[in-house]
Design an enzyme around this catalytic site. Structure first.
Site, PDB file in Angstrom:
ATOM      1  N   LYS A 100       0.841  -1.204   0.000  1.00  0.00           N
ATOM      2  CA  LYS A 100       0.000   0.000   0.000  1.00  0.00           C
ATOM      3  C   LYS A 100       0.875   1.253   0.000  1.00  0.00           C
ATOM      4  CE  LYS A 100      -0.285  -0.402   5.015  1.00  0.00           C
ATOM      5  NZ  LYS A 100      -1.114  -0.868   6.147  1.00  0.00           N
ATOM      6  N   ARG A 143     -10.596   0.033  14.899  1.00  0.00           N
ATOM      7  CA  ARG A 143     -10.485   0.811  13.668  1.00  0.00           C
ATOM      8  C   ARG A 143     -11.518   0.381  12.629  1.00  0.00           C
ATOM      9  NH1 ARG A 143      -4.745   0.890  10.508  1.00  0.00           N
ATOM     10  NH2 ARG A 143      -5.312  -1.240   9.995  1.00  0.00           N
ATOM     11  N   HIS A 167      -6.447  -7.233  12.827  1.00  0.00           N
ATOM     12  CA  HIS A 167      -5.198  -6.462  12.834  1.00  0.00           C
ATOM     13  C   HIS A 167      -4.844  -6.137  14.283  1.00  0.00           C
ATOM     14  CE1 HIS A 167      -2.067  -4.205  10.869  1.00  0.00           C
ATOM     15  NE2 HIS A 167      -2.433  -3.069  11.416  1.00  0.00           N
ATOM     16  N   ARG A 172       1.130 -10.812   6.797  1.00  0.00           N
ATOM     17  CA  ARG A 172       0.987  -9.640   5.917  1.00  0.00           C
ATOM     18  C   ARG A 172       2.077  -8.597   6.196  1.00  0.00           C
ATOM     19  NH1 ARG A 172      -4.101  -9.796   8.703  1.00  0.00           N
ATOM     20  NH2 ARG A 172      -3.521  -7.805   9.659  1.00  0.00           N
ATOM     21  N   TYR A 204      15.521  31.010   5.300  1.00  0.00           N
ATOM     22  CA  TYR A 204      14.353  31.776   5.769  1.00  0.00           C
ATOM     23  C   TYR A 204      14.392  31.993   7.283  1.00  0.00           C
ATOM     24  CZ  TYR A 204      11.962  30.770   1.320  1.00  0.00           C
ATOM     25  OH  TYR A 204      11.601  30.688   0.001  1.00  0.00           O
ATOM     26  N   CYS A 249      13.821  24.517   3.115  1.00  0.00           N
ATOM     27  CA  CYS A 249      12.943  25.169   2.143  1.00  0.00           C
ATOM     28  C   CYS A 249      12.163  24.099   1.370  1.00  0.00           C
ATOM     29  CB  CYS A 249      13.772  25.990   1.161  1.00  0.00           C
ATOM     30  SG  CYS A 249      14.987  27.059   1.941  1.00  0.00           S
ATOM     31  N   MET A 250      11.294  24.543   0.460  1.00  0.00           N
ATOM     32  CA  MET A 250      10.520  23.588  -0.314  1.00  0.00           C
ATOM     33  C   MET A 250      11.418  22.723  -1.198  1.00  0.00           C
ATOM     34  SD  MET A 250       7.376  24.207  -2.995  1.00  0.00           S
ATOM     35  CE  MET A 250       6.321  25.072  -1.841  1.00  0.00           C
ATOM     36  N   ASP A 251      12.434  23.358  -1.786  1.00  0.00           N
ATOM     37  CA  ASP A 251      13.227  22.661  -2.805  1.00  0.00           C
ATOM     38  C   ASP A 251      14.702  22.517  -2.458  1.00  0.00           C
ATOM     39  OD1 ASP A 251      10.840  22.956  -4.436  1.00  0.00           O
ATOM     40  OD2 ASP A 251      11.465  25.053  -4.617  1.00  0.00           O
TER      41      ASP A 251
END
Ligand SMILES: *Cc1c(COP(=O)(O)O)cnc(C)c1O
Length: 370
Positions: free
Chosen positions: A31, A129, A159, A219, A263, A310-312
């Site tokens: 998953k 759950r 589970h 699993r 930043y 930062c983002m990048d």
């Protein structure tokens, strides 16, 4: 770039498989895009190393595997959305049922598509759950299933909530309670005359804890990807991390004392320092919370992340490293004991490796190595 070492995944699958008695099946949990590793490649590698089936969370994930040519049995662990029933039949996907409403939905779709469907009945033995909460309710669901020849009962499962806490008495006792309840309810089903081909309960932690949790199938997820699901007690298993996040330095700056980095100026050099810039950030899934806390590996040594992520991009302190532009930077190291490992970063952020793996975004190219 995320390097995905599939031969290590196969090593882990074989190692886990070797712990199972003959006849116990393994459902490889793929998953969330194979815990960020690439579901298709992971599925193929796991199946070729001995996994018998695949487990995913959603019907969409199962359909994507089918559309990529995967023919192995696939089970969807999550609740069944009504609008997904037709796809389940068309793509021959096994589904989890948690109540008679699911049976009604499947029966309608099966009649319309003139196709049978395999189901696994989910019991809530204490996870709180998803699933059926009593033996009586289970018997009602089973009787509805048996009323429809096109719906085939393939399994009953549950589970565990605390399999990774077996080193604490209460985690052990709770898991044992769930296991006993599961055995009892499966017995109730069998005594009522239902054939239960596959009873299953074990995630990675329970698989590693012992054979009393294996039943007919296990699993595993995280252990297949090379992480100890319960670092507190199962470090002795030779699991090998499969994913490695690498990039290279894009700039080296020799800074004077008192210069600010990134930043908000959350880092200011104390003396003359060498600050390297690296082209990954939270846009790639590196948690921004690792600002001034995380570590990377440069030329085999550990460098701290400095300044706001930062983002990048992010910056690291490579003072005294003799580092240059183009040198390799390992963001998530394969060495478990490294301060730059996923486990170390997960510990720092009070989370688990699962989350850091799933956070690696789709813009990070995955290179699969076999
Ligand atoms: C995710 C999941 C697993 C695998 O769990 P790990 O801890 O990664 O081994 C197994 N079963 C179900 C139902 C799951 O949702």
């Amino acid at each position: 770039m995320a390097l995905v070492h599939l031969e290590r995944l196969q090593h882990n699958v074989r190692l886990l498989k070797a712990k199972l008695a003959a006849g116990v099946q393994m459902m490889a949990t793929v998953k969330a895009d194979g815990y960020g590793h690439g579901a298709l490649e992971v599925s193929k590698a796991a199946l070729s190393a001995g996994a018998d089936r695949l487990g995913v969370a959603t019907v969409e994930e199962a359909v994507a595997l089918r559309q990529s040519g995967i023919t192995a049995p696939v089970l969807v662990y999550g609740a069944l959305p009504e609008q997904a029933a037709i796809a389940v039949l068309d793509y021959d996907i096994a589904v989890t049922v948690t109540g008679i409403n699911d049976i009604r939905i499947l029966a309608d779709a099966a009649k319309r598509q003139r196709h049978s469907v395999r189901v696994h009945v989910k019991l809530d033995t204490g996870m709180g759950r998803l699933g059926i909460r009593s033996a009586d309710e289970m018997l009602t669901v089973l009787s509805h299933i048996s009323a429809y020849p096109l719906i085939e009962l393939e399994g009953i499962f549950t589970h565990l909530s605390s399999a990774d806490e077996m080193h604490h008495a209460d985690g052990r006792v709770y898991s044992e309670m769930q296991r006993r309840r599961f055995i009892e309810w499966v017995h109730v089903a069998k005594r009522a005359g239902y054939h239960v081909p596959i009873a299953h309960i074990a995630n990675s932690a329970a698989l590693l804890w012992g054979p009393e949790y294996h039943f007919d199938m296990v699993r595993p997820g995280i252990a297949m990807y090379g992480f100890h699901p319960a670092p507190a007690w199962n470090q002795d298993v030779d699991l090998q991390p499969v994913l490695e996040l690498r990039t290279s330095i894009t700039r080296i700056a020799r800074m004077q004392a008192g210069e600010a980095v990134s930043y908000g100026r959350t880092y200011v050099t104390e003396k003359e320092e060498v600050i390297a810039t690296v082209p990954v950030g939270y846009g790639d899934g590196i948690p921004r919370a690792l600002t001034n806390r995380g570590y990377v590996e440069v030329n085999g040594a550990i460098a701290p992340i400095v300044g706001t992520i930062c983002m990048d991009q992010l910056m690291i302190n490579v003072t005294g490293f003799d580092a240059k532009v183009g040198d390799q930077v390992v963001i998530y190291s394969q060495l478990i004991e490294s301060k730059a490992s996923i486990q170390s970063h997960a510990d720092l952020l009070d989370t688990i490796p699962y989350e850091l793996l799933c956070r690696i975004t789709s813009r990070v190219p995955r290179q699969h190595i076999l």
